[in-house]
Design a protein around this motif. Structure first.
Motif, PDB file in Angstrom:
ATOM      1  N   PRO A   4       0.810  -1.224   0.000  1.00 46.42           N
ATOM      2  CA  PRO A   4       0.000   0.000   0.000  1.00 46.42           C
ATOM      3  C   PRO A   4       0.845   1.277   0.000  1.00 46.42           C
ATOM      4  N   TYR A   5       1.972   1.251   0.712  1.00 52.43           N
ATOM      5  CA  TYR A   5       2.819   2.433   0.790  1.00 52.43           C
ATOM      6  C   TYR A   5       3.673   2.597  -0.467  1.00 52.43           C
ATOM      7  N   ALA A   6       4.164   1.485  -0.995  1.00 52.30           N
ATOM      8  CA  ALA A   6       4.959   1.555  -2.229  1.00 52.30           C
ATOM      9  C   ALA A   6       4.124   2.136  -3.353  1.00 52.30           C
ATOM     10  N   THR A  83      -5.427  13.707   1.133  1.00 51.32           N
ATOM     11  CA  THR A  83      -5.632  12.482   0.352  1.00 51.32           C
ATOM     12  C   THR A  83      -4.518  11.485   0.631  1.00 51.32           C
ATOM     13  N   ARG A  84      -3.277  11.978   0.675  1.00 53.65           N
ATOM     14  CA  ARG A  84      -2.145  11.104   0.942  1.00 53.65           C
ATOM     15  C   ARG A  84      -2.248  10.458   2.328  1.00 53.65           C
ATOM     16  N   LEU A  85      -2.647  11.253   3.310  1.00 53.33           N
ATOM     17  CA  LEU A  85      -2.739  10.732   4.668  1.00 53.33           C
ATOM     18  C   LEU A  85      -3.849   9.703   4.802  1.00 53.33           C
ATOM     19  N   ARG A  86      -4.983   9.953   4.169  1.00 57.15           N
ATOM     20  CA  ARG A  86      -6.078   8.971   4.243  1.00 57.15           C
ATOM     21  C   ARG A  86      -5.656   7.658   3.596  1.00 57.15           C
ATOM     22  N   ALA A  87      -4.949   7.740   2.477  1.00 57.54           N
ATOM     23  CA  ALA A  87      -4.474   6.519   1.826  1.00 57.54           C
ATOM     24  C   ALA A  87      -3.451   5.803   2.711  1.00 57.54           C
ATOM     25  N   ALA A  88      -2.595   6.578   3.381  1.00 57.08           N
ATOM     26  CA  ALA A  88      -1.590   5.990   4.265  1.00 57.08           C
ATOM     27  C   ALA A  88      -2.251   5.311   5.459  1.00 57.08           C
ATOM     28  N   PHE A  89      -3.278   5.937   6.021  1.00 57.89           N
ATOM     29  CA  PHE A  89      -3.936   5.359   7.189  1.00 57.89           C
ATOM     30  C   PHE A  89      -4.772   4.140   6.804  1.00 57.89           C
ATOM     31  N   TRP A  90      -5.291   4.113   5.568  1.00 58.40           N
ATOM     32  CA  TRP A  90      -5.945   2.879   5.121  1.00 58.40           C
ATOM     33  C   TRP A  90      -4.925   1.748   5.066  1.00 58.40           C
ATOM     34  N   GLY A  91      -3.722   2.048   4.555  1.00 58.93           N
ATOM     35  CA  GLY A  91      -2.668   1.033   4.527  1.00 58.93           C
ATOM     36  C   GLY A  91      -2.332   0.555   5.927  1.00 58.93           C
ATOM     37  N   LEU A  92      -2.263   1.474   6.878  1.00 62.31           N
ATOM     38  CA  LEU A  92      -1.986   1.111   8.260  1.00 62.31           C
ATOM     39  C   LEU A  92      -3.093   0.220   8.819  1.00 62.31           C
ATOM     40  N   GLU A  93      -4.335   0.593   8.574  1.00 64.95           N
ATOM     41  CA  GLU A  93      -5.472  -0.211   9.040  1.00 64.95           C
ATOM     42  C   GLU A  93      -5.392  -1.632   8.486  1.00 64.95           C
ATOM     43  N   PHE A  94      -5.145  -1.739   7.197  1.00 65.27           N
ATOM     44  CA  PHE A  94      -5.061  -3.033   6.524  1.00 65.27           C
ATOM     45  C   PHE A  94      -3.938  -3.885   7.128  1.00 65.27           C
TER      46      PHE A  94
END
Length: 269
Positions: A4-6, A83-94
């Motif tokens: 997700p982060y890559a 937008t970047r932070l929400r995507a990052a936190f989704w990756g963290l949640e996953f």
């Protein structure tokens, strides 16, 4: 690096949501680096919390997003930071859910990353029931700490322009200023998070570990019996660096305004 982060660092968003849907109530532990978060992360793990994979000896979370490149990479600047932070936190949640599955647990999940406090407001927006424990340690001790990684990485992010010497150390006055800004901001945001923010003084944790752990477990609504809590409390020992400021010329190293702000945060010089 986790996928997700890559993908995000390549400018691709695999998934983005305004709020968490699978993991609403994680436990996060943060502080200015060197404040004693490591022992609390270990204790939470032993108490049955599915803590993120330790990435180093300090038990920082391997699953935590690579925030520095996410925020500063040139190719991502056209993408809104929100937008970047929400995507990052989704990756963290996953990734936290995957970690919990790997551990064979089903209860609370959490992480320990000292710099978590820098995005506490954004994390609370994404994880609606997050509970955050902020550890604070006497700023006089912290100003003389050799652990200045957070200052070097995020000083400019909070508005500081710090000079470092040839060994990578900042002056105690600059380290104190970062400590003041970081803790003032964390407490300010925490005041808006009723029932979701707990301030723990490291000195109190060392001096009265059993009662402090009782307070922490009560805050998290974790059912830990008295005997287990006492066994966990026995693991907490005051470090040799406690009150190290007494070996320095601290009265000359800080401004009067800094010492007043220090006292406002509960530490009387």
């Amino acid at each position: 690096m986790f996928k997700p982060y890559a993908s995000l660092l390549e400018g691709k968003i695999e998934y983005e949501a305004p709020q968490a849907v699978l993991l609403e109530n994680p436990i996060a532990v943060g502080a200015v680096g060197g404040s004693g978060t490591r022992i609390l992360a270990q204790i939470l793990a032993e108490a049955g919390v599915a803590m993120a994979t330790p990435s180093n000896d300090a038990h920082d979370a391997l699953e935590w997003p690579p925030m520095h490149p996410i925020i500063h990479t040139d190719k991502l600047q056209s993408m809104p930071l929100k937008t970047r932070l929400r995507a990052a936190f989704w990756g963290l949640e996953f990734l936290l859910l995957k970690r919990r599955e790997q551990l064979g647990l089903s209860g609370r999940t959490g992480w320990k990353v000292p710099a978590t406090h820098l995005w506490l407001r954004e994390l609370a927006d994404y994880f609606p029931a997050i509970q955050y424990i902020h550890i604070i340690r006497n700023g006089l001790d912290m100003a003389y700490s050799g652990n200045q990684r957070q200052l070097s990485m995020w000083g400019e992010y909070v508005g500081l322009h710090t000079q470092f010497d040839d060994t990578g150390r900042a002056a105690p006055r600059d380290a104190m200023e970062y400590w003041l800004i970081a803790n003032e901001k964390a407490i300010e945001v925490g005041a808006t998070l009723e029932g979701q923010f707990l301030l723990v003084r490291y000195e109190a944790l060392c001096q009265a570990p059993d009662s402090e752990l009782e307070r922490i477990f009560s805050f998290l609504e974790l059912d830990i019996d008295v005997a287990e809590r006492a066994a966990l409390a026995d693991r907490i020992r005051p470090p040799a660096t406690l009150n190290r400021f007494r070996h320095h010329q601290w009265r000359d190293d800080f401004t009067q305004v800094q010492l007043q702000r220090l006292e406002a945060l509960g530490y009387r010089p």
